[in-house]
Scaffold this motif. Sequence first.
Motif, PDB file in Angstrom:
ATOM      1  N   GLY A  75      -4.351 -25.372  -0.955  1.00  0.00           N
ATOM      2  CA  GLY A  75      -5.133 -24.446  -0.296  1.00  0.00           C
ATOM      3  C   GLY A  75      -4.202 -23.993   0.826  1.00  0.00           C
ATOM      4  O   GLY A  75      -4.490 -23.314   1.923  1.00  0.00           O
ATOM      5  N   ALA A  76      -2.787 -24.485   0.873  1.00  0.00           N
ATOM      6  CA  ALA A  76      -1.867 -23.967   1.795  1.00  0.00           C
ATOM      7  C   ALA A  76      -1.350 -22.638   1.480  1.00  0.00           C
ATOM      8  O   ALA A  76      -1.168 -22.182   0.407  1.00  0.00           O
ATOM      9  N   VAL A  77      -1.082 -21.816   2.722  1.00  0.00           N
ATOM     10  CA  VAL A  77      -0.087 -20.661   2.516  1.00  0.00           C
ATOM     11  C   VAL A  77       1.088 -20.889   2.420  1.00  0.00           C
ATOM     12  O   VAL A  77       1.835 -21.472   3.294  1.00  0.00           O
ATOM     13  N   VAL A  78       1.698 -20.595   1.241  1.00  0.00           N
ATOM     14  CA  VAL A  78       3.024 -20.834   0.816  1.00  0.00           C
ATOM     15  C   VAL A  78       4.023 -19.583   1.516  1.00  0.00           C
ATOM     16  O   VAL A  78       5.290 -19.690   1.366  1.00  0.00           O
ATOM     17  N   LEU A  79       3.353 -18.654   1.580  1.00  0.00           N
ATOM     18  CA  LEU A  79       4.287 -17.332   1.727  1.00  0.00           C
ATOM     19  C   LEU A  79       3.164 -16.146   2.354  1.00  0.00           C
ATOM     20  O   LEU A  79       2.200 -16.060   2.047  1.00  0.00           O
ATOM     21  N   ASP A  80       3.622 -15.907   3.728  1.00  0.00           N
ATOM     22  CA  ASP A  80       2.842 -14.907   4.378  1.00  0.00           C
ATOM     23  C   ASP A  80       4.126 -13.894   5.023  1.00  0.00           C
ATOM     24  O   ASP A  80       5.035 -14.037   5.392  1.00  0.00           O
ATOM     25  N   ALA A  81       3.656 -12.589   4.375  1.00  0.00           N
ATOM     26  CA  ALA A  81       4.833 -11.582   4.609  1.00  0.00           C
ATOM     27  C   ALA A  81       4.099 -10.231   4.687  1.00  0.00           C
ATOM     28  O   ALA A  81       2.934  -9.948   4.434  1.00  0.00           O
ATOM     29  N   THR A  82       5.108  -9.101   4.849  1.00  0.00           N
ATOM     30  CA  THR A  82       4.344  -7.789   4.756  1.00  0.00           C
ATOM     31  C   THR A  82       5.224  -6.807   4.014  1.00  0.00           C
ATOM     32  O   THR A  82       6.431  -7.030   3.828  1.00  0.00           O
ATOM     33  N   ALA A  83       4.729  -5.965   3.547  1.00  0.00           N
ATOM     34  CA  ALA A  83       5.351  -4.661   2.847  1.00  0.00           C
ATOM     35  C   ALA A  83       4.682  -3.273   3.217  1.00  0.00           C
ATOM     36  O   ALA A  83       3.795  -3.530   3.945  1.00  0.00           O
ATOM     37  N   GLY A  84       5.669  -2.550   3.261  1.00  0.00           N
ATOM     38  CA  GLY A  84       5.147  -1.003   3.546  1.00  0.00           C
ATOM     39  C   GLY A  84       5.936  -0.009   3.314  1.00  0.00           C
ATOM     40  O   GLY A  84       7.102  -0.266   2.991  1.00  0.00           O
ATOM     41  N   SER A  85       5.476   1.093   3.465  1.00  0.00           N
ATOM     42  CA  SER A  85       6.127   2.359   3.123  1.00  0.00           C
ATOM     43  C   SER A  85       5.471   3.463   3.749  1.00  0.00           C
ATOM     44  O   SER A  85       4.172   3.545   4.101  1.00  0.00           O
ATOM     45  N   ASP A  86       6.183   4.746   3.927  1.00  0.00           N
ATOM     46  CA  ASP A  86       5.563   5.767   4.359  1.00  0.00           C
ATOM     47  C   ASP A  86       5.996   7.064   3.611  1.00  0.00           C
ATOM     48  O   ASP A  86       7.171   7.116   3.038  1.00  0.00           O
ATOM     49  N   ALA A  87       5.427   8.325   3.563  1.00  0.00           N
ATOM     50  CA  ALA A  87       5.638   9.492   3.135  1.00  0.00           C
ATOM     51  C   ALA A  87       5.178  10.823   4.129  1.00  0.00           C
ATOM     52  O   ALA A  87       4.246  10.685   4.823  1.00  0.00           O
ATOM     53  N   GLY A  88       5.832  11.736   3.857  1.00  0.00           N
ATOM     54  CA  GLY A  88       5.766  12.626   4.770  1.00  0.00           C
ATOM     55  C   GLY A  88       4.983  13.951   3.863  1.00  0.00           C
ATOM     56  O   GLY A  88       5.072  13.870   2.591  1.00  0.00           O
ATOM     57  N   ILE A  89       3.877  14.558   4.495  1.00  0.00           N
ATOM     58  CA  ILE A  89       3.006  15.533   4.005  1.00  0.00           C
ATOM     59  C   ILE A  89       3.147  16.862   4.765  1.00  0.00           C
ATOM     60  O   ILE A  89       3.062  16.953   6.122  1.00  0.00           O
ATOM     61  N   ASP A  90       3.337  17.824   3.893  1.00  0.00           N
ATOM     62  CA  ASP A  90       3.290  19.245   4.570  1.00  0.00           C
ATOM     63  C   ASP A  90       1.766  19.534   4.617  1.00  0.00           C
ATOM     64  O   ASP A  90       1.078  19.439   3.771  1.00  0.00           O
ATOM     65  N   VAL A  91       1.316  20.251   5.927  1.00  0.00           N
ATOM     66  CA  VAL A  91      -0.170  20.809   5.872  1.00  0.00           C
ATOM     67  C   VAL A  91       0.163  22.181   5.761  1.00  0.00           C
ATOM     68  O   VAL A  91       0.612  22.809   6.501  1.00  0.00           O
ATOM     69  N   VAL A  92      -0.720  22.486   4.710  1.00  0.00           N
ATOM     70  CA  VAL A  92      -0.823  23.834   4.473  1.00  0.00           C
ATOM     71  C   VAL A  92      -1.878  24.557   4.731  1.00  0.00           C
ATOM     72  O   VAL A  92      -2.944  23.793   5.182  1.00  0.00           O
ATOM     73  N   SER A  93      -2.136  25.993   4.597  1.00  0.00           N
ATOM     74  CA  SER A  93      -3.285  26.466   4.867  1.00  0.00           C
ATOM     75  C   SER A  93      -4.463  26.232   4.132  1.00  0.00           C
ATOM     76  O   SER A  93      -5.584  26.296   4.177  1.00  0.00           O
TER      77      SER A  93
END
Length: 166
Positions: free
Chosen positions: A109-127
Amino acid sequence: MIRTLFLAFGLATLTACGLQPMYAGGASGTVATSLRSIQVQNIPGKGGWLVRNALVSKLGGESNATAAYRLDVELDDNITGFGIRGDRATTRERRTLRARYRLIDLSTGAVVLDATAGSDAGIDVVSSQYATIAAEQTALERLTGVVADQIVSRLALFIARTAPAR
């Protein structure tokens, strides 16, 4: 001649450093079998569904009967507008997907790994509002794959470092 000698020296020193392939043994190796023993919990939301499916696929499918670990994932999906025109309309957005994940050993029941991951993306806003929504969804699909890849890579590294040598 010197180039060949340099290459031979480089290869000799590389083998002496203890470098080993992470997935040694292929599908029956320690890392691959341990990754298959990870049970991925459900993750709420569309992004969660996409991340969970990608994780299950990359970990080798669902085999909960032999689960030794449980993976809990919390997602933070955020769209921020920037690139404001003179009429206060947004021209760019950034979609950010972050995941905090915990690997839990089911025997203790032990937490053996506690980490984060992430990414981002740019988006053009069009009409066209439809085109913008489609771009946001496409960005989410891409980001979930990237985040799932980061999580699996980190899990594999953790297992390779902590697994007893065979």
